[in-house]
Each structure stands twice: as structure tokens, then as C-alpha cells.
Motif scaffolding. Structure first.
Motif, PDB file in Angstrom:
ATOM      1  N   THR B 409       0.810  -1.220   0.000  1.00 29.67           N
ATOM      2  CA  THR B 409       0.000   0.000   0.000  1.00 29.67           C
ATOM      3  C   THR B 409       0.837   1.261   0.000  1.00 29.67           C
ATOM      4  OG1 THR B 409      -0.242  -0.435   2.355  1.00 29.67           O
ATOM      5  CG2 THR B 409      -2.172  -0.842   0.997  1.00 29.67           C
ATOM      6  N   ASP B 410       2.078   1.187   0.530  1.00 28.79           N
ATOM      7  CA  ASP B 410       2.911   2.391   0.560  1.00 28.79           C
ATOM      8  C   ASP B 410       3.727   2.551  -0.709  1.00 28.79           C
ATOM      9  OD1 ASP B 410       1.951   2.979   3.043  1.00 28.79           O
ATOM     10  OD2 ASP B 410       3.550   1.892   4.093  1.00 28.79           O
ATOM     11  N   ASP B 411       3.644   1.563  -1.579  1.00 33.69           N
ATOM     12  CA  ASP B 411       4.448   1.605  -2.798  1.00 33.69           C
ATOM     13  C   ASP B 411       3.545   1.348  -4.004  1.00 33.69           C
ATOM     14  OD1 ASP B 411       6.256   1.440  -4.809  1.00 33.69           O
ATOM     15  OD2 ASP B 411       7.459  -0.176  -3.923  1.00 33.69           O
ATOM     16  N   PRO B 412       2.915   2.412  -4.506  1.00 33.39           N
ATOM     17  CA  PRO B 412       1.967   2.227  -5.614  1.00 33.39           C
ATOM     18  C   PRO B 412       2.582   1.485  -6.793  1.00 33.39           C
ATOM     19  CG  PRO B 412       1.905   4.484  -4.798  1.00 33.39           C
ATOM     20  CD  PRO B 412       3.038   3.805  -4.096  1.00 33.39           C
ATOM     21  N   MET B 413       3.879   1.728  -7.073  1.00 26.47           N
ATOM     22  CA  MET B 413       4.499   1.089  -8.233  1.00 26.47           C
ATOM     23  C   MET B 413       4.526  -0.429  -8.068  1.00 26.47           C
ATOM     24  SD  MET B 413       4.973   2.858 -10.789  1.00 26.47           S
ATOM     25  CE  MET B 413       5.890   1.632 -11.713  1.00 26.47           C
ATOM     26  N   ALA B 414       4.848  -0.903  -6.848  1.00 29.60           N
ATOM     27  CA  ALA B 414       4.868  -2.346  -6.601  1.00 29.60           C
ATOM     28  C   ALA B 414       3.466  -2.919  -6.806  1.00 29.60           C
ATOM     29  CB  ALA B 414       5.356  -2.633  -5.182  1.00 29.60           C
ATOM     30  N   MET B 415       2.455  -2.163  -6.369  1.00 30.24           N
ATOM     31  CA  MET B 415       1.076  -2.603  -6.543  1.00 30.24           C
ATOM     32  C   MET B 415       0.725  -2.667  -8.032  1.00 30.24           C
ATOM     33  SD  MET B 415      -1.532  -3.450  -4.567  1.00 30.24           S
ATOM     34  CE  MET B 415      -1.860  -2.552  -3.041  1.00 30.24           C
ATOM     35  N   TYR B 416       1.158  -1.647  -8.777  1.00 31.32           N
ATOM     36  CA  TYR B 416       0.840  -1.598 -10.203  1.00 31.32           C
ATOM     37  C   TYR B 416       1.465  -2.779 -10.953  1.00 31.32           C
ATOM     38  CZ  TYR B 416      -0.651   3.266  -9.301  1.00 31.32           C
ATOM     39  OH  TYR B 416      -1.258   4.400  -8.820  1.00 31.32           O
ATOM     40  N   LEU B 417       2.655  -3.238 -10.477  1.00 33.51           N
ATOM     41  CA  LEU B 417       3.357  -4.328 -11.163  1.00 33.51           C
ATOM     42  C   LEU B 417       2.579  -5.650 -11.103  1.00 33.51           C
ATOM     43  CD1 LEU B 417       7.062  -3.579 -10.224  1.00 33.51           C
ATOM     44  CD2 LEU B 417       6.115  -3.742 -12.539  1.00 33.51           C
ATOM     45  N   ASN B 418       1.626  -5.746 -10.159  1.00 33.01           N
ATOM     46  CA  ASN B 418       0.762  -6.915 -10.082  1.00 33.01           C
ATOM     47  C   ASN B 418       0.038  -7.201 -11.380  1.00 33.01           C
ATOM     48  OD1 ASN B 418      -0.004  -8.537  -7.661  1.00 33.01           O
ATOM     49  ND2 ASN B 418       0.377  -6.532  -6.759  1.00 33.01           N
ATOM     50  N   ASP B 419      -0.189  -6.132 -12.140  1.00 32.16           N
ATOM     51  CA  ASP B 419      -1.031  -6.246 -13.331  1.00 32.16           C
ATOM     52  C   ASP B 419      -0.228  -6.527 -14.597  1.00 32.16           C
ATOM     53  OD1 ASP B 419      -3.124  -5.567 -11.674  1.00 32.16           O
ATOM     54  OD2 ASP B 419      -2.950  -3.426 -12.106  1.00 32.16           O
ATOM     55  N   VAL B 420       1.078  -6.739 -14.435  1.00 32.63           N
ATOM     56  CA  VAL B 420       1.946  -6.789 -15.631  1.00 32.63           C
ATOM     57  C   VAL B 420       1.546  -7.902 -16.599  1.00 32.63           C
ATOM     58  CG1 VAL B 420       3.769  -8.258 -14.608  1.00 32.63           C
ATOM     59  CG2 VAL B 420       4.351  -6.563 -16.364  1.00 32.63           C
ATOM     60  N   CYS B 421       1.050  -9.030 -16.066  1.00 35.02           N
ATOM     61  CA  CYS B 421       0.695 -10.161 -16.941  1.00 35.02           C
ATOM     62  C   CYS B 421      -0.696 -10.005 -17.553  1.00 35.02           C
ATOM     63  CB  CYS B 421       0.722 -11.474 -16.161  1.00 35.02           C
ATOM     64  SG  CYS B 421       2.303 -11.842 -15.400  1.00 35.02           S
ATOM     65  N   THR B 422      -1.539  -9.243 -16.898  1.00 34.32           N
ATOM     66  CA  THR B 422      -2.928  -9.169 -17.325  1.00 34.32           C
ATOM     67  C   THR B 422      -3.234  -7.977 -18.219  1.00 34.32           C
ATOM     68  OG1 THR B 422      -3.312  -8.143 -15.168  1.00 34.32           O
ATOM     69  CG2 THR B 422      -3.946 -10.455 -15.408  1.00 34.32           C
ATOM     70  N   ILE B 423      -2.480  -6.892 -18.049  1.00 31.15           N
ATOM     71  CA  ILE B 423      -2.781  -5.637 -18.747  1.00 31.15           C
ATOM     72  C   ILE B 423      -2.745  -5.732 -20.280  1.00 31.15           C
ATOM     73  CG2 ILE B 423      -1.572  -3.474 -19.270  1.00 31.15           C
ATOM     74  CD1 ILE B 423      -1.499  -2.955 -16.267  1.00 31.15           C
ATOM     75  N   PRO B 424      -1.753  -6.439 -20.861  1.00 31.94           N
ATOM     76  CA  PRO B 424      -1.695  -6.442 -22.332  1.00 31.94           C
ATOM     77  C   PRO B 424      -3.009  -6.900 -22.984  1.00 31.94           C
ATOM     78  CG  PRO B 424       0.336  -7.317 -21.427  1.00 31.94           C
ATOM     79  CD  PRO B 424      -0.606  -7.156 -20.268  1.00 31.94           C
ATOM     80  N   THR B 425      -3.700  -7.851 -22.352  1.00 30.80           N
ATOM     81  CA  THR B 425      -4.970  -8.330 -22.902  1.00 30.80           C
ATOM     82  C   THR B 425      -5.999  -7.207 -22.991  1.00 30.80           C
ATOM     83  OG1 THR B 425      -4.619 -10.561 -22.070  1.00 30.80           O
ATOM     84  CG2 THR B 425      -6.897  -9.901 -22.453  1.00 30.80           C
ATOM     85  N   ASN B 426      -6.087  -6.402 -21.943  1.00 29.27           N
ATOM     86  CA  ASN B 426      -7.052  -5.293 -21.954  1.00 29.27           C
ATOM     87  C   ASN B 426      -6.690  -4.266 -23.025  1.00 29.27           C
ATOM     88  OD1 ASN B 426      -6.747  -6.286 -18.960  1.00 29.27           O
ATOM     89  ND2 ASN B 426      -8.836  -5.503 -19.150  1.00 29.27           N
ATOM     90  N   LEU B 427      -5.386  -3.978 -23.137  1.00 31.57           N
ATOM     91  CA  LEU B 427      -4.967  -2.985 -24.127  1.00 31.57           C
ATOM     92  C   LEU B 427      -5.300  -3.451 -25.536  1.00 31.57           C
ATOM     93  CD1 LEU B 427      -1.543  -1.888 -22.605  1.00 31.57           C
ATOM     94  CD2 LEU B 427      -3.619  -0.499 -22.764  1.00 31.57           C
ATOM     95  N   ALA B 428      -5.206  -4.756 -25.763  1.00 29.58           N
ATOM     96  CA  ALA B 428      -5.487  -5.291 -27.100  1.00 29.58           C
ATOM     97  C   ALA B 428      -6.976  -5.552 -27.298  1.00 29.58           C
ATOM     98  CB  ALA B 428      -4.693  -6.578 -27.317  1.00 29.58           C
ATOM     99  N   GLY B 429      -7.760  -5.522 -26.222  1.00 25.09           N
ATOM    100  CA  GLY B 429      -9.195  -5.817 -26.329  1.00 25.09           C
ATOM    101  C   GLY B 429      -9.480  -7.293 -26.471  1.00 25.09           C
ATOM    102  N   HIS B 430      -8.508  -8.139 -26.104  1.00 26.84           N
ATOM    103  CA  HIS B 430      -8.635  -9.578 -26.290  1.00 26.84           C
ATOM    104  C   HIS B 430      -9.297 -10.255 -25.091  1.00 26.84           C
ATOM    105  CE1 HIS B 430      -5.072  -9.571 -29.354  1.00 26.84           C
ATOM    106  NE2 HIS B 430      -6.168  -9.008 -29.826  1.00 26.84           N
ATOM    107  N   ALA B 431      -9.363 -11.606 -25.160  1.00 30.51           N
ATOM    108  CA  ALA B 431      -9.948 -12.399 -24.076  1.00 30.51           C
ATOM    109  C   ALA B 431      -8.841 -13.123 -23.315  1.00 30.51           C
ATOM    110  CB  ALA B 431     -10.915 -13.423 -24.659  1.00 30.51           C
ATOM    111  N   ALA B 432      -9.091 -13.394 -22.037  1.00 31.67           N
ATOM    112  CA  ALA B 432      -8.156 -14.198 -21.250  1.00 31.67           C
ATOM    113  C   ALA B 432      -8.902 -14.765 -20.056  1.00 31.67           C
ATOM    114  CB  ALA B 432      -6.968 -13.357 -20.781  1.00 31.67           C
ATOM    115  N   VAL B 433      -8.374 -15.895 -19.547  1.00 29.75           N
ATOM    116  CA  VAL B 433      -9.017 -16.522 -18.395  1.00 29.75           C
ATOM    117  C   VAL B 433      -7.932 -17.033 -17.464  1.00 29.75           C
ATOM    118  CG1 VAL B 433      -9.206 -18.746 -19.621  1.00 29.75           C
ATOM    119  CG2 VAL B 433     -10.700 -18.300 -17.661  1.00 29.75           C
ATOM    120  N   SER B 434      -8.186 -16.891 -16.164  1.00 32.87           N
ATOM    121  CA  SER B 434      -7.253 -17.444 -15.185  1.00 32.87           C
ATOM    122  C   SER B 434      -7.841 -18.746 -14.628  1.00 32.87           C
ATOM    123  CB  SER B 434      -7.022 -16.438 -14.051  1.00 32.87           C
ATOM    124  OG  SER B 434      -6.137 -17.023 -13.092  1.00 32.87           O
TER     125      SER B 434
END
Lengths: 499, 499
Positions: B409-434
Motif C-alpha cells: 500500500t505504501d508503494d503504488p508502483m509495486a502494486m501496479y506491477l501486479n497487473d503486468v501479466c494481465t494488462i496487455p490483454t485489456n490494451l489489445a481488447g482480447h480475451a483471457a481466463v485465469s
């Protein structure tokens, strides 16, 4: 002389401001931004009704209130009307993108306005004025209207008000913003432009064009420059002009104010100014230096609008003849300049005039009657065949001008044929002999006046006395004499008497 | 019991919806104090819906594919007359006058809406710690976060409160909490599910999707929610795809690429190991598996953290105290808006509004927002090239297992890095499932992500189902053995009350 003292003493009709101090001549340059509400049944992005004058906050839904989770869906009819405006203004109709214009204001539900920014629907057109000049149109884009604030208490302005009420009925109403190029040179030009633009909008059914209801709103960009200069001066944007009259007054005032500022050794500040109708002056609003950054970006809730060429063609085919075209047609048929039949088109009587000419009516007389004698209700329903017949009777001398006018008036109210009306009234044109007899009698009754008329050196005096005699003859003949013939006979008699 | 098994039982008359509902409400009542998945339990609403389903069955009608299935909704989905808070103070007291399209469709399919689940305020976050109502706890370990932003929905399914929950995914907000909570989480192709009634975070990235304990349940829920909606202009104009039927088709002959950029730096070794095991399992099932480099995925995070805040800054402008939710009074309208937003929004939301406002500012737009959009195009192109040779891609869902409260919580950048694997799908408008794939050294769940091109849900489902068949078991959470945490209040199921 300060700007405040010169209110109402602005630029002249040709838009030239002559400096009080130096005698220098300044040219007024005007470009207008016109917002017109599009006459759709529903709003631009939702199915809430688009209607003026309803109970506040009744024509609303989640989208026009900007409720969380609501989304915009583009109104197809609004796009069609906007394309019709673009085509009528000779614009290129192009693929376009909606953009968000972000700023906070309580009458704007989402605190951003969905508008168009760098890719508008219509670009690069022109509006042809009655005198044939073409005023450039930079763009005509589609956007949503805001709600309406009313401030309660104080003097009705936001500052000092006790509280404000907001009516969101207007929020989301479709607008087209028509941005004109700075091609106008005077208040008269600006009024002519707005009149013509309004006529076009009404003709194509895009808008009702009612300035008093706010469905047509005008912002004027005004600047001045020395006569002969090609450069544009720094401009002010004048808001709050709510009538054609205000528009003209505001431009004339503002041009004079700017000349005074420049001649006072200062620079015109680029700013928004508000027209104060009562005070007859503009007042500064927000200056551009402190203007907001609208943070435009493409509206992600909408997809780009790419009008199909077939769709554009269909809208173009559906356009009715526009005022400029109608003026051209009538002018051609009547052998006059388009500007001379502007009034005919404005009154929607050009069809009648054309039809009467086609049926053999003398073009000059037809055009003259429409302009001077048919500014009455019901004129548009006049039978063009009867109208042509009336004109023919007049030209052939069967009816005098005065009689023709009277018959025409009755034709409008009764719908009857001119011959029938003329016969009933006992109108028949006098022959020359009868006119001579009447003239003889009048001269005999007023020998002194006649002597004065014959001897008059002063044309003004002669004209006055001529009018006196014509009047007497008309009275003596109960209006049956032709005014023109009486004038001719009178002039001939005077010449014969040595006048 | 899975959702499909419950629905089958209710449709056949073997069980009543009311019975199913009461069983689930009892579990929620007993255990949600430990998890705090729900902001609100809508017991009365669900009871009415259950009665309607039972009545339909009694009449011999088909109550729909999700008949009697209790469903939890992320509290950023609008529900008519039911508080919708986005876990923010600023929406205090607001009850939407309408249902989101997905809610309408779920209820029409026989689902029972049992409550609204917790989230990071306005879906901004990856841990559900940024909620105005306090955090949700990971059912597998109460000292750990459930992930986010749809943490409440993920936890509700993991805890067995509901077989199906609905969330929204802007940069991984379904898939990451699904992975951390050991359930299936599916982010559909952009435009497949209507966003109407989803309170917007970043409009061009947001997409609604299901959580479930099985791939079959997830796609069954997706089938109900998907399909064109005229109320969302970005909705794909196609009917809902048929997915359940293809799940058993296997992966024989499918080409699977394991994204090498998402296996290296920053990814916990145990997570990388599980991902490789998943790849091997697919190869064993007949797929062609190879590592593939998609360098553009590394650009995703920075592009996302410009685009998402930019859109969010605009989407959040409407929370101004004027029309709904919280209002903090002040002498002027401007101050009222300022104070309302200052007190109504939490820190993370404010941080993103600032970021986004800056990215859209005049003079910075091209360098930030404009460039990020170009990067987005690059990513989509890179994916397109990769998908020319691959049917699906494989990667970890989250770089780590669930982390402890306060760890990031004190390090927004570390929190943002959580999304590194999932974000490209949203940017491309594609589908993904975990898909859950065993646990890590800490005994906490690990998720493996299957990525597919736009509208690739069918092939993605086949691969996900194959993974599910081969996955090491994830031990169920052990709730009920400890007292409810003092910081999270118990949930009242007898009536509708906001936490």
C-alpha cells in the motif's frame, strides 16, 4: 473619447470605424460561431424527448443525467440532420470522431461535454449571401447541449445568488456548431449571414432557428485592423447576443471599443466578453490567459462515425432547394439580380412568383407585386394563374396600378378570379379622352395653382404641385385613372403651357 | 455444488430455488464476517427472485439456464433501487434507477442476486484494500489480500458463498483476484458483454466477466451475459457465442505459445514453475507447445498507467455533489464540488485522477496519452503476429501468490506491477481466463492465464478446460474455525443493509 462614452456610436453600416482622434479608418472583421439545436424527437445520445418548454427535469433519463454506468448511443436522425446542414453549407462530410471536452460546470451532468474536436463531421464549406458573396465555413460539428441554470435571489446572476436551480431537460439535446470564417466585415454582414443561415436551417428542417427560445445561439468573434491590412487583429469573443439587433449593436460597439483601445496605445486582450443589452456595451468575462484546459480526448464510449457514401448521397438527394438556389431561379426568370428577390424567397413566395411568370405574367410586375403588395397572410395560397391574369390585365391597360393592387388584395382574401372582381367593382381603364376631360376640369377649378405650377423654377415646388394635381384627378375619376398616365398627361400639358 | 448442477436440480424440480438460496444465505451469514466479501446482502430481493423461479418451475416453464443459482455482483454494477457504492463514500445513499444489462440478463436466466461485493474504490487497485468500507480477506488466509479490484467477488466464490460472481476487469481486476483466491476468472473480449450499467473506470478497457469454481460454470455465466446490447455503442453486434459444448473438445493439435517475457524477471519462481507445468500438461494432451517472445507486452504497464487514469479522470468528473451521492455543503458551487470530491474520494482514486488529468493536459497530451495509444496499437499488432502462429498464449496470471495486507500500500508502483501479466490483454481488447493451477510454497493458490485473440473464447475455453482437468488440487479454504475479525462487521442477511 472613451469606449464607454461611444456606446451606440460604433462602426458604420459598412463596418468602417473612423477614429475620432486621428481620423484613421479601421475595418471590422467578424467571424460567427452559431449553435443550432437540431430538430430531433429525442436527445443526441439517449431516448429522452427533445422538447422546449416542458416542466423542468421531465425530459430526462440516466444518460442525460450522466448517472454512473449510463452510456451514450448516437441518435441516427441527429447525424442525418447534421449531414444535411453540412451538405447545405457546401461542406465535405467526412468520417469523424466524438471527443470529450472536460470542464466542471453544474449544468453539465458528466462535467464533460461530448463534442467533436480534431475530426469534425463537416468541414470547408461556405454560405452564399443574397448579394452573392460566399462566407467561408470552417467546420460544422455535432455536440450535446448542457442543462440550464437559474439563479435565485441576488440579481439573477450566479454571484450573489441564494441558490441555483438546474433544469436538465436541455442536457443532451443535439446541437450543431457552425464555425464561420472571419469573412464578415460589418454588423450588417453579420445579420445577413445569420438570417441566411437560419433560412437554410429552417428550409432543410434541421432546426426551428428560434433565437428567442435559444435554439439558435450566436457567439461573435470581433477584431479590427487598419483599412487595407490583410492581417487579422487580436479578437474578442462576444457572448450573450440574443437577437439579430443585439448582434449588430454588439459588433458595432465592440469594433469601436477595440479601436479606442489600440489608439490609446494598448493591445486588445484576447478574451470572452458579454454583451449587456441594457447598458449597450460589452463587458469582460473570462480571459483566454486563464481559460480552462479542456483536456480533449476521443470519447471511448462511442465508436468513430463513418458515414457511408450512399447514406450521404441519400441525405443530399433529400435536400429541398436552398434559398440561394431559389433566388437564382427566380432572378433568372425575372431578369433581375438574385439580391433583388431575396425578400421573395424569405417570405416563401418565390414559388408563386415563378409559377405566375411561367403562366405568362409579366416578370417585372410579378416581382414588384410580390415584394410590395403581397406581404400578407394567405398570399402563398394565391392561384398563380389568376395572379398572371391580373398582371396581364394591368400591363394591357385594362386595370390601373391602383386598381390592380386593390383587385390583388381581394384575390388573396376571396380566392376569386381578377376579371370577376374587376367587373364587380366596375373597374375599367379610362381612355385618354376621358382623362383629358378630367384634367381640364381640375385645371379650370384651380387656376392659381396651375399658374404657379407652370411657372415653378424650383423642382421641389413643381413636384409638390404636380402631386396636388394628380391627386385631384385621381379623386375626380374615383381612382380609375392610371397614375402613370395622369403624370404623363400633366407633364405634357405643362410643357404645352410653356412651363 | 457447481452452478450448472444447481441449475439442473432446480430446473428438474429436484430442489427448489428457495431451498438453494437459504442454504447459501446461511453460509454467508455464518462466514462472511471472516471474509467481508459483501458490501450488501440482498436477501429479500433474492428471496423474491427465488419464489419467481420456483413458481415458473411449478407452472412447467423453463426458468432459464441459471435457474436458482445464487450470484454475487461486484458493487460497481448498477442494481435498480439497491445501493451501488463502488466502495466509495462519494456514492453514499445513491440507488440507481436502473439495472445494468448483465443484471437484467442474469435475472432473466433465473439467477438470484444475493448481494453486492467489495472492491477497490471505483475498481482502482489490485488488493481490495482501497475500499471505503474496509478490506476483503483472502478466504485461504485472512492475513492476505484477495487481490483486486474484484476481490469481493473472487473471495465470495472461493469461500463457497456463491457458485458464481460477476466482476469487471480493466487491467486484470477479474483474473488477478481469481488467481489469488484459487477460482476461475474470465475476462471476455472487449465488446462481448455490455458495459451498460457498469460504473466506468476506464471505458476503453473495462469489461464485465464471471468468477466460478469451474470453467464450465464460468462460460455458462458468460453465455448468459454476452451478446449485443443496443445500449452500449461498443457492444459487438453479434449474438452470444455457444461455449459449453466445446469444452470437452480437448487441445489435440492446438498451438500454444508460452510468453517468455511473462516468465522471467519479477515473476516468483513457484509461479513460473506452475505455468511451465501447465504448458507440459497441454503438450501431454496433444497440443503443440513452445515458448514465444512477445516483447511488446513489456510496454503494456506504462501505456496502461497513462490510458486508464486519463479515462478515469474524466469518468470520475461526474461525482460532484450536484445530482447524487455525497454532498459536502460550501458557500459556492465550486467549493461544494471541491469539498465533496476531497472528502468523498480515497487516496488511490485521487492519485489516478491527478495522473490522468496531467496526461491529458494541453502540451502533454501527445507525449503521454497520444503516445500511450500508439503503444497500444503496437501491442495489438504484436499479438496479431503471434496469433498468426498460435491459437492461444499461456502465462502466469499474477507474478506472486496473495500478499499480506499493507505489503504494497505504501508503494503504488509495486502494486501496479501486479497487473503486468494481465494488462496487455485489456490494451489489445482480447480475451483471457485465469485457471487455478495448484498452490505455491506458502500453500496459497496460483493461477495460470490462457490468452486468446478477440472473440477467441471458444478455443480459450477448450484450453482452460484441459488445464482444469490436469491441475493439481487446490485445498479448499478452512473458514469457520476462527472468530470473525473485529475490523469487519458481520453481514446482516435479514434485511438489506450497507456495511
Amino acid at each position: 473619447m472613451s469606449a464607454e462614452q461611444t456606446a451606440g456610436n460604433g462602426a458604420d453600416g459598412a463596418g468602417i470605424v473612423v477614429s475620432d482622434t486621428t481620423g484613421d479608418r479601421w475595418e471590422t472583421v467578424v467571424g460567427l460561431e452559431v449553435h443550432a439545436e437540431l430538430a430531433t424527437a429525442t436527445k443526441l445520445f439517449s431516448s429522452a424527448p427533445n422538447a422546449f418548454g416542458d416542466e423542468p427535469n421531465t425530459n430526462i433519463d440516466p444518460t442525460s443525467l450522466g448517472l454512473p454506468g449510463s452510456l451514450p448511443v448516437l441518435n441516427r436522425r441527429a447525424v442525418e440532420l447534421a449531414m444535411a446542414v453540412g451538405l447545405a453549407l457546401n461542406c465535405d462530410v467526412r468520417p469523424c470522431v466524438f471527443a470529450r471536452k472536460n470542464y466542471f460546470y453544474p449544468d453539465m451532468p458528466k462535467n464533460y461535454q461530448i463534442s467533436q474536436f480534431d475530426q469534425p463531421l463537416n468541414v470547408d464549406g461556405y454560405l452564399e449571401l443574397p448579394d452573392g458573396r460566399r462566407i467561408g465555413i470552417e467546420r460544422a460539428h455535432v455536440e450535446e447541449d448542457t442543462g440550464k441554470n437559474s439563479h435565485v435571489g441576488g440579481d439573477g446572476r450566479i454571484h450573489g445568488a441564494e441558490h441555483s436551480l438546474i433544469d436538465y431537460n436541455r442536457a443532451g439535446v443535439p446541437l450543431i456548431e457552425i464555425v464561420g470564417r472571419p469573412d464578415l466585415r460589418s454588423a450588417d454582414d453579420a445579420r445577413a449571414y445569420v438570417s441566411e443561415l437560419r433560412a437554410v436551417l429552417v428550409a432543410i428542417g434541421a432546426s426551428d432557428g428560434k433565437m428567442e427560445e435559444g435554439s439558435l445561439r450566436i457567439d461573435a468573434n470581433v477584431s479590427v485592423r487598419p483599412v487595407g491590412s490583410d492581417e487579422l487583429g487580436l479578437r474578442c469573443e462576444i457572448k450573450n447576443v440574443n437577437s439579430l439587433r443585439s448582434l449588430g449593436r454588439a459588433i458595432e460597439y465592440e469594433a469601436r471599443r477595440q479601436v479606442d483601445v489600440i489608439e490609446g496605445g494598448e493591445r486588445v486582450r484576447q478574451e470572452t466578453r458579454h454583451w449587456d443589452e441594457e447598458a449597450g456595451r460589452t463587458r469582460p468575462g473570462r480571459s483566454k490567459e486563464e481559460a480552462e484546459d479542456y483536456r480533449y480526448f476521443p470519447e471511448p464510449d462511442l465508436v468513430p462515425l463513418v458515414p457511408d457514401p450512399d447514406w450521404i448521397a441519400k441525405v443530399a438527394e433529400g435536400l429541398p432547394p436552398l434559398p440561394a438556389e431559389r433566388r437564382r431561379r427566380l432572378a433568372e426568370a425575372a431578369g433581375v439580380l438574385p439580391a433583388q428577390v431575396a425578400l421573395h424567397v424569405e417570405r416563401d413566395l418565390d414559388h408563386l412568383a415563378l409559377a405566375a411568370i411561367e403562366r405568362g405574367g409579366d416578370p417585372a410586375r410579378v416581382v414588384n407585386h410580390v415584394e410590395h403588395n403581397l406581404a400578407v397572410d394567405g398570399a402563398e395560397a394565391l392561384d398563380p394563374g389568376y395572379f398572371a391574369a391580373l398582371v396581364t390585365m394591368e400591363v394591357s391597360g385594362e386595370l390601373t396600378a391602383t386598381q390592380a393592387k386593390a383587385v390583388l388584395a381581394e384575390m388573396v382574401t376571396s380566392g376569386r378570379a381578377p376579371a370577376e372582381i374587376a367587373a364587380e367593382r366596375g373597374y375599367e381603364a379610362m381612355d385618354t379622352a376621358a382623362l383629358d376631360v378630367a384634367l381640364d376640369e381640375v385645371i379650370a377649378e384651380h387656376p392659381d395653382d396651375w399658374a404657379a405650377y407652370v411657372a415653378a423654377d424650383d423642382p421641389k415646388k413643381a413636384k409638390k404641385l404636380a402631386g396636388f394635381f394628380v391627386g385631384k384627378v385621381m379623386k375626380a375619376t374615383a381612382g380609375q385613372a392610371d397614375g402613370k398616365a395622369v403624370n404623363q398627361a400633366l407633364a405634357a400639358r405643362r410643357a404645352a403651357s410653356g412651363g | 455444488m457447481t452452478a450448472l448442477a444447481l441449475a439442473a436440480a432446480v430446473r428438474s424440480g429436484a430442489r427448489t430455488a428457495t431451498d438453494v438460496l437459504e442454504e447459501h444465505l446461511a453460509v454467508i451469514d455464518r462466514l462472511d464476517g471472516e471474509v467481508a466479501a459483501f458490501n450488501l446482502v440482498t436477501a429479500e430481493l433474492a428471496r423474491a427472485q427465488a419464489e419467481a423461479v420456483d413458481a415458473a418451475v411449478a407452472r412447467g416453464e423453463d426458468p432459464g439456464p441459471l435457474a436458482g443459482v445464487p450470484v454475487a455482483l461486484k458493487d460497481n454494477l448498477c442494481t435498480r433501487g439497491i445501493p451501488t457504492t463502488c466502495s466509495s463514500r462519494i456514492l453514499e445513499g445513491w440507488r440507481p434507477p436502473y439495472d445494468a444489462t448483465v443484471v437484467t440478463r442474469l435475472v432473466a436466466a433465473g439467477a438470484l442476486v444475493v448481494g453486492k461485493t467489495n472492491l477497490d474504490e471505483f475498481a482502482r487497485g489490485a488488493s481490495t484494500e482501497n475500499s471505503a468500507f474496509g478490506p476483503t480477506r483472502n478466504p485461504h488466509d485472512p492475513s492476505r489480500v484477495p487481490g483486486g479490484s474484484s476481490g469481493g467477488s473472487a473471495a465470495a466464490v472461493a469461500a463457497g458463498f456463491v457458485p458464481i460472481a460477476v466482476g469487471s476487469d480493466t487491467g486484470g481486476s477479474i483474473r488477478q483476484p481469481a488467481a489469488l483466491c484459487g477460482v476461475v476468472g474470465l475476462k471476455p473480449t472487449y465488446g462481448l458483454v455490455s458495459r451498460y450499467g457498469l460504473v466506468a473506470f476506464a471505458s476503453s478497457l473495462d469489461q464485465i466477466g464471471p468468477f466460478a469454481t469451474t470453467v464450465a460454470d464460468a462460460v455458462a455465466c458468460l453465455e448468459v451475459m454476452a451478446g449485443h446490447d443496443p445500449l452500449d455503442s461498443t457492444s459487438i453486434p453479434e449474438a452470444s457465442p455457444a461455449l459449453q459444448g466445446v469444452l470437452a473438445d480437448g487441445v489435440d493439435g492446438l498451438r500454444v505459445g508460452v510468453v517468455s517475457e511473462l516468465l522471467g524477471e519479477g515473476v516468483a519462481p513457484e509461479v513460473a514453475t506452475r505455468t511451465r507445468q501447465a504448458a507440459e500438461a497441454l503438450a501431454a494432451a496433444g497440443a503443440t507447445v513452445e515458448e514465444v517472445s512477445v516483447p511488446a507486452t513489456r510496454l503494456g504497464l506504462s501505456a496502461y498507467y497513462l490510458i486508464a487514469p486519463a479515462e478515469a479522470s474524466s469518468n470520475l468528473s461526474r461525482y460532484d455533489g450536484v445530482r447524487f451521492g455525497l454532498r459536502v455543503d460550501a458557500p459556492t458551487t465550486g467549493e461544494m464540488m471541491e469539498r465533496t470530491r476531497t472528502e468523498g474520494f480515497g487516496e488511490e482514486v485521487k492519485r489516478r485522477i491527478m495522473l490522468g488529468t496531467y496526461a491529458l493536459s494541453a502540451g502533454y497530451y501527445d507525449a503521454y496519452y497520444g503516445k500511450a495509444q500508439r503503444v497500444r496499437t503496437l501491442i495489438a499488432r504484436a499479438f496479431a503476429e503471434t496469433y498468426a502462429d498460435h491459437d492461444v498464449l499461456l502465462s502466469p496470471t499474477s507474478p506472486t501468490t496473495a500478499f499480506a495486507f499493507g505489503a504494497k500500500t505504501d508503494d503504488p508502483m509495486a502494486m501496479y506491477l501486479n497487473d503486468v501479466c494481465t494488462i496487455p490483454t485489456n490494451l489489445a481488447g482480447h480475451a483471457a481466463v485465469s485457471v487455478p493451477y495448484g498452490v505455491g510454497d506458502d500453500g496459497l493458490p496460483i493461477g495460470v492465464q490462457v490468452l486468446a485473440p478477440a472473440l477467441g473464447e471458444a478455443v480459450m475455453g477448450r484450453v482452460a478446460a484441459a488445464l482444469e482437468r490436469s491441475a493439481p488440487t487446490t485445498p479448499p479454504p478452512t473458514l469457520g474455525s476462527r472468530p470473525a475479525d473485529a475490523t469487519t462487521s458481520g453481514t446482516d442477511t435479514s434485511a438489506e443493509g450497507v456495511r
